[in-house]
Design a protein around this motif. Sequence first.
Motif, PDB file in Angstrom:
ATOM      1  N   GLN A  58     -29.597  -5.768  18.994  1.00 49.36           N
ATOM      2  CA  GLN A  58     -29.181  -6.760  17.996  1.00 49.36           C
ATOM      3  C   GLN A  58     -27.766  -7.261  18.289  1.00 49.36           C
ATOM      4  OE1 GLN A  58     -31.160  -8.181  15.773  1.00 49.36           O
ATOM      5  NE2 GLN A  58     -32.791  -6.918  16.633  1.00 49.36           N
ATOM      6  N   THR A  59     -26.871  -6.349  18.665  1.00 49.67           N
ATOM      7  CA  THR A  59     -25.499  -6.742  18.986  1.00 49.67           C
ATOM      8  C   THR A  59     -25.461  -7.665  20.189  1.00 49.67           C
ATOM      9  OG1 THR A  59     -24.688  -4.637  18.110  1.00 49.67           O
ATOM     10  CG2 THR A  59     -23.210  -5.847  19.563  1.00 49.67           C
ATOM     11  N   ARG A  60     -26.246  -7.366  21.192  1.00 52.20           N
ATOM     12  CA  ARG A  60     -26.266  -8.219  22.396  1.00 52.20           C
ATOM     13  C   ARG A  60     -26.899  -9.572  22.107  1.00 52.20           C
ATOM     14  NH1 ARG A  60     -27.172  -4.284  27.604  1.00 52.20           N
ATOM     15  NH2 ARG A  60     -25.326  -3.005  27.189  1.00 52.20           N
ATOM     16  N   LYS A  61     -27.894  -9.616  21.215  1.00 49.34           N
ATOM     17  CA  LYS A  61     -28.480 -10.903  20.834  1.00 49.34           C
ATOM     18  C   LYS A  61     -27.447 -11.768  20.129  1.00 49.34           C
ATOM     19  CE  LYS A  61     -33.374  -9.728  20.407  1.00 49.34           C
ATOM     20  NZ  LYS A  61     -34.515  -9.559  19.488  1.00 49.34           N
ATOM     21  N   LYS A  62     -26.655 -11.159  19.243  1.00 51.48           N
ATOM     22  CA  LYS A  62     -25.605 -11.911  18.546  1.00 51.48           C
ATOM     23  C   LYS A  62     -24.549 -12.398  19.527  1.00 51.48           C
ATOM     24  CE  LYS A  62     -26.171  -9.630  14.095  1.00 51.48           C
ATOM     25  NZ  LYS A  62     -25.575  -8.723  13.090  1.00 51.48           N
ATOM     26  N   ALA A  63     -24.184 -11.562  20.484  1.00 50.71           N
ATOM     27  CA  ALA A  63     -23.206 -11.968  21.501  1.00 50.71           C
ATOM     28  C   ALA A  63     -23.746 -13.120  22.328  1.00 50.71           C
ATOM     29  CB  ALA A  63     -22.853 -10.782  22.395  1.00 50.71           C
ATOM     30  N   LEU A  64     -25.027 -13.091  22.665  1.00 46.80           N
ATOM     31  CA  LEU A  64     -25.636 -14.190  23.414  1.00 46.80           C
ATOM     32  C   LEU A  64     -25.638 -15.472  22.594  1.00 46.80           C
ATOM     33  CD1 LEU A  64     -27.139 -15.294  25.872  1.00 46.80           C
ATOM     34  CD2 LEU A  64     -29.274 -14.498  24.810  1.00 46.80           C
ATOM     35  N   GLU A  65     -25.952 -15.372  21.303  1.00 41.16           N
ATOM     36  CA  GLU A  65     -25.938 -16.555  20.442  1.00 41.16           C
ATOM     37  C   GLU A  65     -24.534 -17.165  20.372  1.00 41.16           C
ATOM     38  OE1 GLU A  65     -27.474 -15.349  16.656  1.00 41.16           O
ATOM     39  OE2 GLU A  65     -29.488 -14.976  17.436  1.00 41.16           O
ATOM     40  N   ILE A  66     -23.526 -16.312  20.270  1.00 42.50           N
ATOM     41  CA  ILE A  66     -22.146 -16.814  20.230  1.00 42.50           C
ATOM     42  C   ILE A  66     -21.785 -17.483  21.550  1.00 42.50           C
ATOM     43  CG2 ILE A  66     -19.725 -16.082  20.135  1.00 42.50           C
ATOM     44  CD1 ILE A  66     -20.646 -13.905  18.122  1.00 42.50           C
ATOM     45  N   THR A  67     -22.155 -16.847  22.656  1.00 42.01           N
ATOM     46  CA  THR A  67     -21.860 -17.406  23.981  1.00 42.01           C
ATOM     47  C   THR A  67     -22.589 -18.733  24.178  1.00 42.01           C
ATOM     48  OG1 THR A  67     -21.603 -15.164  24.826  1.00 42.01           O
ATOM     49  CG2 THR A  67     -21.855 -16.899  26.447  1.00 42.01           C
ATOM     50  N   GLN A  68     -23.842 -18.817  23.727  1.00 45.65           N
ATOM     51  CA  GLN A  68     -24.586 -20.072  23.838  1.00 45.65           C
ATOM     52  C   GLN A  68     -23.941 -21.160  22.985  1.00 45.65           C
ATOM     53  OE1 GLN A  68     -28.534 -18.726  22.841  1.00 45.65           O
ATOM     54  NE2 GLN A  68     -29.151 -18.611  24.994  1.00 45.65           N
ATOM     55  N   SER A  69     -23.465 -20.810  21.804  1.00 46.31           N
ATOM     56  CA  SER A  69     -22.789 -21.784  20.945  1.00 46.31           C
ATOM     57  C   SER A  69     -21.510 -22.287  21.607  1.00 46.31           C
ATOM     58  CB  SER A  69     -22.450 -21.170  19.592  1.00 46.31           C
ATOM     59  OG  SER A  69     -23.606 -20.819  18.901  1.00 46.31           O
ATOM     60  N   LEU A  70     -20.770 -21.387  22.236  1.00 54.24           N
ATOM     61  CA  LEU A  70     -19.554 -21.803  22.939  1.00 54.24           C
ATOM     62  C   LEU A  70     -19.887 -22.717  24.110  1.00 54.24           C
ATOM     63  CD1 LEU A  70     -17.564 -18.436  22.937  1.00 54.24           C
ATOM     64  CD2 LEU A  70     -17.072 -20.495  21.590  1.00 54.24           C
ATOM     65  N   TYR A  71     -21.000 -22.423  24.796  1.00 52.85           N
ATOM     66  CA  TYR A  71     -21.422 -23.275  25.906  1.00 52.85           C
ATOM     67  C   TYR A  71     -21.841 -24.655  25.405  1.00 52.85           C
ATOM     68  CZ  TYR A  71     -24.344 -25.213  29.592  1.00 52.85           C
ATOM     69  OH  TYR A  71     -24.901 -26.058  30.517  1.00 52.85           O
ATOM     70  N   GLU A  72     -22.601 -24.670  24.311  1.00 53.47           N
ATOM     71  CA  GLU A  72     -23.037 -25.959  23.755  1.00 53.47           C
ATOM     72  C   GLU A  72     -21.853 -26.770  23.239  1.00 53.47           C
ATOM     73  OE1 GLU A  72     -25.923 -24.781  20.857  1.00 53.47           O
ATOM     74  OE2 GLU A  72     -27.403 -24.229  22.376  1.00 53.47           O
ATOM     75  N   GLY A  73     -20.807 -26.107  22.812  1.00 50.85           N
ATOM     76  CA  GLY A  73     -19.588 -26.800  22.380  1.00 50.85           C
ATOM     77  C   GLY A  73     -18.660 -27.121  23.550  1.00 50.85           C
ATOM     78  N   ARG A  74     -19.103 -26.875  24.742  1.00 52.24           N
ATOM     79  CA  ARG A  74     -18.393 -27.134  25.994  1.00 52.24           C
ATOM     80  C   ARG A  74     -17.031 -26.401  26.036  1.00 52.24           C
ATOM     81  NH1 ARG A  74     -21.283 -31.047  28.664  1.00 52.24           N
ATOM     82  NH2 ARG A  74     -22.533 -32.407  27.356  1.00 52.24           N
ATOM     83  N   ILE A  75     -16.994 -25.247  25.458  1.00 54.57           N
ATOM     84  CA  ILE A  75     -15.771 -24.446  25.497  1.00 54.57           C
ATOM     85  C   ILE A  75     -15.787 -23.529  26.732  1.00 54.57           C
ATOM     86  CG2 ILE A  75     -14.470 -22.650  24.270  1.00 54.57           C
ATOM     87  CD1 ILE A  75     -15.506 -23.900  21.668  1.00 54.57           C
ATOM     88  N   ILE A  76     -16.981 -23.051  27.109  1.00 52.37           N
ATOM     89  CA  ILE A  76     -17.118 -22.212  28.305  1.00 52.37           C
ATOM     90  C   ILE A  76     -18.180 -22.820  29.209  1.00 52.37           C
ATOM     91  CG2 ILE A  76     -16.376 -20.080  27.164  1.00 52.37           C
ATOM     92  CD1 ILE A  76     -19.341 -19.308  26.901  1.00 52.37           C
ATOM     93  N   ASP A  77     -18.205 -22.360  30.466  1.00 50.47           N
ATOM     94  CA  ASP A  77     -19.218 -22.876  31.392  1.00 50.47           C
ATOM     95  C   ASP A  77     -20.478 -22.003  31.336  1.00 50.47           C
ATOM     96  OD1 ASP A  77     -18.288 -20.664  32.643  1.00 50.47           O
ATOM     97  OD2 ASP A  77     -17.781 -21.629  34.523  1.00 50.47           O
ATOM     98  N   PHE A  78     -21.500 -22.436  32.068  1.00 52.09           N
ATOM     99  CA  PHE A  78     -22.812 -21.775  31.984  1.00 52.09           C
ATOM    100  C   PHE A  78     -22.798 -20.381  32.596  1.00 52.09           C
ATOM    101  CE2 PHE A  78     -27.178 -20.909  33.397  1.00 52.09           C
ATOM    102  CZ  PHE A  78     -27.805 -21.010  32.168  1.00 52.09           C
ATOM    103  N   SER A  79     -21.861 -20.084  33.460  1.00 57.02           N
ATOM    104  CA  SER A  79     -21.850 -18.755  34.099  1.00 57.02           C
ATOM    105  C   SER A  79     -21.674 -17.646  33.067  1.00 57.02           C
ATOM    106  CB  SER A  79     -20.743 -18.674  35.164  1.00 57.02           C
ATOM    107  OG  SER A  79     -19.469 -18.830  34.551  1.00 57.02           O
TER     108      SER A  79
END
Length: 82
Positions: A58-79
């Motif tokens: 569950q913790t890793r799923k939440k971390a992935l959701e946060i990372t995906q949100s940051l990617y969609e907001g163009r704050i981080i790259d896809f790597s």
Amino acid sequence: LDLWGKIRGQYQSAVLEAMAQDQAFYEMQLLLTADLAIAYFELRTQDTLIDLLNGVIQTRKKALEITQSLYEGRIIDFSAVA
């Protein structure tokens, strides 16, 4: 009449054999109880491990959701998402 003690010896032998079998029964009962206790605690350990791993998932799923949100907001790259 038991002149040489043969009957008395057989009787004593039978009593001692019965006592030995009685003790063997209690020993086996104790061993089985100990095995049951060990199996129970192993089961509880595995249940706790399952709960822990579900929490990690569950913790890793939440971390992935946060990372995906940051990617969609163009704050981080896809790597970081990969």
